[in-house]
Every structure is written in C-alpha cells, then in structure tokens.
Design a protein around this motif. Structure first.
Motif, PDB file in Angstrom:
ATOM      1  N   ASN A   1      38.670 -37.285  -7.564  1.00 36.83           N
ATOM      2  CA  ASN A   1      39.916 -37.402  -8.325  1.00 36.83           C
ATOM      3  C   ASN A   1      39.656 -37.392  -9.824  1.00 36.83           C
ATOM      4  OD1 ASN A   1      41.438 -37.494  -5.991  1.00 36.83           O
ATOM      5  ND2 ASN A   1      41.613 -39.731  -5.956  1.00 36.83           N
ATOM      6  N   TYR A   2      38.588 -38.074 -10.248  1.00 35.02           N
ATOM      7  CA  TYR A   2      38.239 -38.095 -11.674  1.00 35.02           C
ATOM      8  C   TYR A   2      37.953 -36.677 -12.162  1.00 35.02           C
ATOM      9  CZ  TYR A   2      35.874 -39.554 -16.010  1.00 35.02           C
ATOM     10  OH  TYR A   2      35.501 -39.726 -17.331  1.00 35.02           O
ATOM     11  N   LEU A   3      37.128 -35.949 -11.416  1.00 39.22           N
ATOM     12  CA  LEU A   3      36.758 -34.598 -11.840  1.00 39.22           C
ATOM     13  C   LEU A   3      37.955 -33.650 -11.797  1.00 39.22           C
ATOM     14  CD1 LEU A   3      33.285 -34.231 -10.076  1.00 39.22           C
ATOM     15  CD2 LEU A   3      33.713 -34.625 -12.512  1.00 39.22           C
TER      16      LEU A   3
ATOM     17  N   GLU B   1      21.428 -29.503 -12.116  1.00 39.12           N
ATOM     18  CA  GLU B   1      21.317 -30.856 -11.586  1.00 39.12           C
ATOM     19  C   GLU B   1      21.219 -31.844 -12.744  1.00 39.12           C
ATOM     20  OE1 GLU B   1      17.805 -30.632  -9.248  1.00 39.12           O
ATOM     21  OE2 GLU B   1      18.698 -29.350  -7.696  1.00 39.12           O
ATOM     22  N   GLU B   2      22.216 -32.703 -12.872  1.00 42.52           N
ATOM     23  CA  GLU B   2      22.253 -33.690 -13.940  1.00 42.52           C
ATOM     24  C   GLU B   2      22.492 -35.076 -13.353  1.00 42.52           C
ATOM     25  OE1 GLU B   2      22.597 -33.047 -18.071  1.00 42.52           O
ATOM     26  OE2 GLU B   2      20.891 -32.703 -16.766  1.00 42.52           O
ATOM     27  N   SER B   3      21.973 -36.110 -14.031  1.00 41.87           N
ATOM     28  CA  SER B   3      22.144 -37.482 -13.579  1.00 41.87           C
ATOM     29  C   SER B   3      22.572 -38.366 -14.744  1.00 41.87           C
ATOM     30  CB  SER B   3      20.845 -38.025 -12.968  1.00 41.87           C
ATOM     31  OG  SER B   3      20.500 -37.308 -11.799  1.00 41.87           O
ATOM     32  N   PHE B   4      23.400 -39.369 -14.428  1.00 41.35           N
ATOM     33  CA  PHE B   4      23.939 -40.266 -15.451  1.00 41.35           C
ATOM     34  C   PHE B   4      23.904 -41.699 -14.932  1.00 41.35           C
ATOM     35  CE2 PHE B   4      25.807 -36.132 -15.821  1.00 41.35           C
ATOM     36  CZ  PHE B   4      25.799 -35.865 -17.178  1.00 41.35           C
TER      37      PHE B   4
ATOM     38  N   ALA C   1      29.539 -43.920 -15.475  1.00 35.96           N
ATOM     39  CA  ALA C   1      28.700 -42.726 -15.390  1.00 35.96           C
ATOM     40  C   ALA C   1      29.543 -41.459 -15.511  1.00 35.96           C
ATOM     41  CB  ALA C   1      27.921 -42.733 -14.080  1.00 35.96           C
ATOM     42  N   LEU C   2      30.712 -41.441 -14.895  1.00 39.54           N
ATOM     43  CA  LEU C   2      31.605 -40.290 -15.014  1.00 39.54           C
ATOM     44  C   LEU C   2      32.042 -40.092 -16.465  1.00 39.54           C
ATOM     45  CD1 LEU C   2      33.726 -40.844 -11.795  1.00 39.54           C
ATOM     46  CD2 LEU C   2      32.438 -38.747 -12.318  1.00 39.54           C
ATOM     47  N   ASP C   3      32.308 -41.189 -17.158  1.00 39.33           N
ATOM     48  CA  ASP C   3      32.658 -41.096 -18.578  1.00 39.33           C
ATOM     49  C   ASP C   3      31.506 -40.499 -19.385  1.00 39.33           C
ATOM     50  OD1 ASP C   3      35.152 -42.173 -18.096  1.00 39.33           O
ATOM     51  OD2 ASP C   3      34.629 -44.200 -18.753  1.00 39.33           O
ATOM     52  N   SER C   4      30.267 -40.841 -19.018  1.00 34.02           N
ATOM     53  CA  SER C   4      29.107 -40.262 -19.706  1.00 34.02           C
ATOM     54  C   SER C   4      29.045 -38.754 -19.488  1.00 34.02           C
ATOM     55  CB  SER C   4      27.811 -40.912 -19.202  1.00 34.02           C
ATOM     56  OG  SER C   4      27.727 -42.257 -19.601  1.00 34.02           O
ATOM     57  N   PHE C   5      29.299 -38.309 -18.271  1.00 33.25           N
ATOM     58  CA  PHE C   5      29.353 -36.870 -18.002  1.00 33.25           C
ATOM     59  C   PHE C   5      30.442 -36.209 -18.848  1.00 33.25           C
ATOM     60  CE2 PHE C   5      31.701 -33.593 -15.564  1.00 33.25           C
ATOM     61  CZ  PHE C   5      30.758 -32.576 -15.635  1.00 33.25           C
ATOM     62  N   ALA C   6      31.608 -36.836 -18.920  1.00 34.84           N
ATOM     63  CA  ALA C   6      32.713 -36.266 -19.685  1.00 34.84           C
ATOM     64  C   ALA C   6      32.381 -36.163 -21.167  1.00 34.84           C
ATOM     65  CB  ALA C   6      33.975 -37.100 -19.480  1.00 34.84           C
ATOM     66  N   ARG C   7      31.666 -37.161 -21.700  1.00 35.29           N
ATOM     67  CA  ARG C   7      31.326 -37.157 -23.124  1.00 35.29           C
ATOM     68  C   ARG C   7      30.227 -36.159 -23.442  1.00 35.29           C
ATOM     69  NH1 ARG C   7      31.258 -42.705 -22.351  1.00 35.29           N
ATOM     70  NH2 ARG C   7      28.999 -42.699 -22.477  1.00 35.29           N
ATOM     71  N   ASN C   8      29.286 -35.978 -22.517  1.00 39.46           N
ATOM     72  CA  ASN C   8      28.090 -35.217 -22.860  1.00 39.46           C
ATOM     73  C   ASN C   8      28.091 -33.798 -22.321  1.00 39.46           C
ATOM     74  OD1 ASN C   8      24.960 -34.523 -22.139  1.00 39.46           O
ATOM     75  ND2 ASN C   8      25.154 -35.637 -24.056  1.00 39.46           N
ATOM     76  N   ASP C   9      28.068 -33.626 -21.029  1.00 44.77           N
ATOM     77  CA  ASP C   9      27.871 -32.308 -20.437  1.00 44.77           C
ATOM     78  C   ASP C   9      29.152 -31.501 -20.265  1.00 44.77           C
ATOM     79  OD1 ASP C   9      25.359 -33.432 -20.094  1.00 44.77           O
ATOM     80  OD2 ASP C   9      25.050 -32.536 -18.131  1.00 44.77           O
ATOM     81  N   PHE C  10      30.267 -32.180 -20.093  1.00 39.60           N
ATOM     82  CA  PHE C  10      31.453 -31.525 -19.547  1.00 39.60           C
ATOM     83  C   PHE C  10      31.878 -30.276 -20.297  1.00 39.60           C
ATOM     84  CE2 PHE C  10      36.140 -31.111 -19.644  1.00 39.60           C
ATOM     85  CZ  PHE C  10      36.290 -30.569 -18.372  1.00 39.60           C
TER      86      PHE C  10
END
Length: 215
Positions: free
Chosen positions: A7-9, A65-68, A81-90
């Motif tokens: 849902n987040y993604l 392949e990424e990890s947070f 962790a999802l917020d970190s993905f959104a800030r960095n890789d997204f």
C-alpha cells in the motif's frame, strides 16, 4: 507487513503519476511484466534495527537490490525504512525504470564511460543521524565518483551505483560502494578519498545513481 509495504509503494508511485497493481508479492504497471518492484521486511529477532529489502526487476536477467534499515519495532520500523527508500532511491528509480523524471528531486547529466554515453540520474546525498549538526556535502564528493565512473568498463545496459558513508567518530569511518549490486573497488577508493565532515557522534550519508545508455 506485506500489505503495509504494498500500500505504501502503491501510494508513493500514484502520487507521482504511476499506477501499480499487485501480482502476488510484486507490483507491476498494468499490462507490463517489467519493471516490477517488491519490498520484504525482516524484523530483527534480538530487537535491533530491522531491514527492508527492495527488489526492482528490470528484465529477466537483471534486478536492482537495495536494503534500508528501519528504526523501531514492527510497523514503525518498516515505515521508517520505507521513508528512507522514498527519500533516497525512489526518484532515481522512478526516472530510470518508469521514465518519470522530477528535476527538483534529482540531478540529470550526461556522462561518458567505457567509450559510451550515458544519462545519469543522480539522487541527493541523504543524511541519517547527527541531525543537529550542520552538514555540507563536500564539492568533490560527487566529482570523485564521476571520475571513477568515467573509467569504469560499463556495458551498454542500465547500471546503478549505491554509495554509503558512515562517520563512526574518532576519525573512523565506514565506506561501501556498490556497482550493479557488487562491491566496486574504484568507487570505494573515490569516496574514501573525500574529506567528509567529522563529528563525534555517528552519522551516515547515502546516495543512489542510475546510468541509462543515451540514445
């Protein structure tokens, strides 16, 4: 936790004009097999920081392949962790894989490597920890990495680079640079050569770059 991640993604991509639909564990663009994205949360059994793995399948042979790390337990840690993905890789992933570029969220430039021209989508260096300290990214932080990219024997495919720098204190640091999911010695040397800000307490910087063959 799988429902929370999906849902987040879905919401994150929808906010940027991309509709995804679930196909078991994966999220796909309607009518397309690739790219496909999924997230898997791993709770730390000893109560430490959990880990979110993000997999993005580009084609039948290649997967980013990424990890947070996520601070907190259960859903709290997973959302962190999802917020970190959104800030960095997204936004880099959005540009490289879904061809949606937000110029306010990333840099776009042309680079030559291995005798080939690439369009580079460059994310910001994102800071974690030491939030009260002023943090200026050294000007040569990115230029040192670009110099290493210029000498890399890249093929005419999509490539991706993940940079991690951790300031441990007492002049010690952690450096990890991956090219296409694998440790990259030249990139490690480039990042380790930069005069990063030194602080007594721990902080980390993370950066993600995607390279697409230019038309």
């Amino acid at each position: 936790m799988d429902r929370l991640i999906q849902n987040y993604l879905i919401d994150l991509f929808a906010d940027n004009g991309i509709a995804l639909e679930a196909d078991e564990d994966w999220l796909l663009t309607e009518g397309e097999d690739f790219p496909a994205i999924r997230g898997i949360w791993h709770e730390d059994k000893e109560g430490g920081m959990g880990r979110l793995d993000i997999d993005i399948v580009l084609d039948e042979e290649r997967t980013i392949e990424e990890s947070f790390g996520g601070i907190g337990k259960g859903k709290e840690g997973c959302r962190d962790a999802l917020d970190s993905f959104a800030r960095n890789d997204f936004h880099v992933v959005l540009a490289a894989c879904w061809h949606t570029v937000n110029g306010r969220k990333l840099g776009v430039r042309e680079l030559v490597a291995g005798g080939q021209r690439f369009t580079a989508y460059i994310g910001d260096f994102t800071l974690r920890g030491e939030k009260d300290a002023p943090m200026e990214i050294p000007e040569d932080g990115l230029s040192a990495l670009e110099a290493a990219i210029a000498t890399a024997p890249l093929t005419g495919d999509v490539h991706w680079i993940r940079v991690f720098y951790g300031n441990v204190g007492d002049g010690k640091n952690q450096v990890e640079v991956l090219l296409d999911n694998e440790p990259w010695a030249a990139g490690h040397k480039a990042i380790a050569s930069v005069d990063w800000p030194q602080h007594e307490r721990y902080y980390s910087l993370r950066n993600f770059i995607a390279l697409l063959p230019a038309d």
